[in-house]
Design a protein around this motif. Structure first.
Motif, PDB file in Angstrom:
ATOM      1  N   TRP A 182     -85.630 -16.303  26.409  1.00 36.84           N
ATOM      2  CA  TRP A 182     -85.306 -17.487  25.620  1.00 36.84           C
ATOM      3  C   TRP A 182     -86.164 -18.648  26.079  1.00 36.84           C
ATOM      4  O   TRP A 182     -86.163 -18.997  27.261  1.00 36.84           O
ATOM      5  N   LYS A 183     -86.880 -19.268  25.149  1.00 34.94           N
ATOM      6  CA  LYS A 183     -87.721 -20.410  25.482  1.00 34.94           C
ATOM      7  C   LYS A 183     -86.902 -21.688  25.346  1.00 34.94           C
ATOM      8  O   LYS A 183     -86.416 -22.002  24.264  1.00 34.94           O
ATOM      9  N   ASP A 184     -86.741 -22.398  26.430  1.00 37.17           N
ATOM     10  CA  ASP A 184     -85.981 -23.650  26.448  1.00 37.17           C
ATOM     11  C   ASP A 184     -86.773 -24.721  25.700  1.00 37.17           C
ATOM     12  O   ASP A 184     -87.879 -25.079  26.101  1.00 37.17           O
ATOM     13  N   ARG A 185     -86.191 -25.238  24.640  1.00 31.69           N
ATOM     14  CA  ARG A 185     -86.921 -26.203  23.803  1.00 31.69           C
ATOM     15  C   ARG A 185     -87.119 -27.548  24.475  1.00 31.69           C
ATOM     16  O   ARG A 185     -87.915 -28.372  24.005  1.00 31.69           O
ATOM     17  N   PHE A 186     -86.433 -27.808  25.571  1.00 34.47           N
ATOM     18  CA  PHE A 186     -86.570 -29.089  26.260  1.00 34.47           C
ATOM     19  C   PHE A 186     -87.433 -28.995  27.519  1.00 34.47           C
ATOM     20  O   PHE A 186     -87.698 -30.008  28.164  1.00 34.47           O
ATOM     21  N   ALA A 187     -87.855 -27.788  27.878  1.00 30.59           N
ATOM     22  CA  ALA A 187     -88.616 -27.609  29.115  1.00 30.59           C
ATOM     23  C   ALA A 187     -90.070 -28.035  28.932  1.00 30.59           C
ATOM     24  O   ALA A 187     -90.673 -27.811  27.884  1.00 30.59           O
ATOM     25  N   THR A 188     -90.621 -28.644  29.971  1.00 33.42           N
ATOM     26  CA  THR A 188     -92.023 -29.048  29.965  1.00 33.42           C
ATOM     27  C   THR A 188     -92.643 -28.754  31.324  1.00 33.42           C
ATOM     28  O   THR A 188     -91.943 -28.562  32.328  1.00 33.42           O
TER      29      THR A 188
END
Length: 227
Positions: free
Chosen positions: A57-63
């Motif tokens: 799952w790709k965290d949409r808030f991660a940078t």
């Protein structure tokens, strides 16, 4: 909040949670951060990291930037590795942050270490410009004035990965942060243009010893929300 140095008993204190929507251990820490974020004496921030994005799952808030902040903390706090969830309290110590007792202990330690605080005064004008003011404060060394802009809350249905089938609640999710200035302890003020944040977002200012050292002070400015 007054701009000058003041007694530290009332804070605010900085709590930074490093979390990921791809980590099944993180939801309890996310919920605890949400509860802590309601306290006036806490500046609570959630930094989403990207190193678990590969497991389903790709965290949409991660940078990359938020992840690097955690790695820099690991160096500053002499950790052997990074992990999630990790809650850093006032720049002095860390804990998973899934229960309140160890966080309360770290907050008490922060109070002992920092008997006075340089609490920034934050105001936003009618045109949206943010003004940061700090009164004169005796510093042992320079400090960084860091602005963090955050969304107050998001609900995310997760379809895959360790949290597949769950709807995750995240709070005070940092979407942008930057070092406004390096500060030498003299009375100073800075302005941040209105295009750096949206009207519904919260803003926090961390006054932190350089190289991610202990906090000297912090404060927040938030719109009213319901729910």
């Amino acid at each position: 909040m007054p701009a000058a140095a003041r007694e530290a008993a009332g804070g605010p204190w900085a709590i930074e949670l490093f979390t990921s929507q791809g980590c099944s251990s993180c939801p309890p820490a996310d919920l605890l951060l949400g509860k802590l974020s309601r306290r006036n004496d806490i500046v609570a921030l959630s930094f989403h990291v990207d190193y678990w994005d590969y497991i389903g799952w790709k965290d949409r808030f991660a940078t990359r930037e938020t992840t690097e902040r955690q790695r820099a903390y690991a160096r500053a706090l002499k950790q052997r590795y990074v992990y999630t969830p990790e809650t850093v309290v006032d720049g002095i110590g860390h804990d998973p942050g899934v229960s309140l007792e160890p966080i309360t202990s770290l907050l008490a330690d922060a109070l002992r270490r920092s008997p006075k605080r340089a609490t920034p005064e934050l105001t936003r004008s009618s045109d949206g410009v943010l003004t940061i003011k700090l009164g004169a404060f005796k510093l042992d060394g320079p400090a960084d004035v860091v602005l963090a802009v955050y969304d107050r809350r998001h609900s995310t249905p997760v379809h895959e990965g360790e949290n597949g089938g769950r709807t995750l609640e995240n709070f005070n999710i940092v979407r942008h942060f930057e070092t406004v200035s390096r500060w030498d302890g003299s009375a100073a003020s800075w302005t941040v243009p209105a295009d750096r944040f949206k009207p519904e977002q919260g803003m926090a200012v961390l006054v932190q010893r350089t190289d991610l050292g202990p906090m000297v002070g912090c404060n927040k400015l938030e719109p009213m929300v319901t729910g």
